[in-house]
Write a protein that holds these residues in place. Sequence first.
Motif, short mmCIF file in Angstrom:
data_model
loop_
_atom_site.label_atom_id
_atom_site.label_comp_id
_atom_site.label_asym_id
_atom_site.label_seq_id
_atom_site.Cartn_x
_atom_site.Cartn_y
_atom_site.Cartn_z
N GLU A 24 1.87 5.25 -3.95
CA GLU A 24 2.22 6.65 -4.19
C GLU A 24 3.43 6.82 -5.10
O GLU A 24 3.44 7.67 -5.98
N GLU A 51 0.82 -1.22 0.00
CA GLU A 51 0.00 0.00 0.00
C GLU A 51 0.85 1.26 0.00
O GLU A 51 0.58 2.21 -0.73
N GLU A 52 1.91 1.26 0.82
CA GLU A 52 2.73 2.47 0.92
C GLU A 52 3.50 2.76 -0.36
O GLU A 52 3.98 3.87 -0.57
N SER A 53 3.59 1.78 -1.27
CA SER A 53 4.34 2.01 -2.51
C SER A 53 3.47 2.56 -3.64
O SER A 53 4.00 2.99 -4.66
N LYS A 99 -7.60 8.35 3.91
CA LYS A 99 -6.14 8.30 3.69
C LYS A 99 -5.82 8.47 2.21
O LYS A 99 -4.98 9.28 1.83
#
Length: 194
Positions: free
Chosen positions: A55, A51-53, A82
């Motif tokens: 972006e 998920e954090e990637s 978010k």
Amino acid sequence: MKNIILLGAGEHSRVLLDIINQLNLPIVGVCDPSLERNKKRSWKNIEVFPEESIEGIFRPEEVSVINGIGIGNKEREDIFNKMKGLGYSFQSLVHPNAWISDSVVLGEGVQVMAGVSIQVDCKIGANTIVNTGANIDHDCYLGKHVNICPGAVLCGRVKVGDLSFVGAGSTLLPGIKVETGKFVKAGSLVKKNL
């Protein structure tokens, strides 16, 4: 049309993936912490991304996201806020076997499942699920992050506040108001405002 990233790989996500496939929408990835923990590289032949990637890989103008969290209105709201905060937009999904009046207004990221009927002049808030076989009659208003479970019936002029949950097979009589964050048990007949 933008490519799609599905957020979640649980039971609800499998139903959404079926709709995505029936609509021939271009899905390019899925994010789910359980897939990451188990070092899965693909799910249902779709590439897994942390998920954090997202972006760093996909710009908000390149992809839309779909909220695959089915149970947990607060969790759905959190992931919605978010991703919106990062600039991403949410794709709405309507199953091809749902019937929706032309006068209905669907908010961003709304999910309408098979066999649903939504009558004239209803407004469905962002990130809301209207699940299999639910019937929503004329002039109803559903807030944001609401979950209408399978087979629920909302008679005319019903108002359901944000983050509320309407259980499977429940019936809300005409003009009923359900306040923010309320839980309607499965099979309930709701005759009074909650």
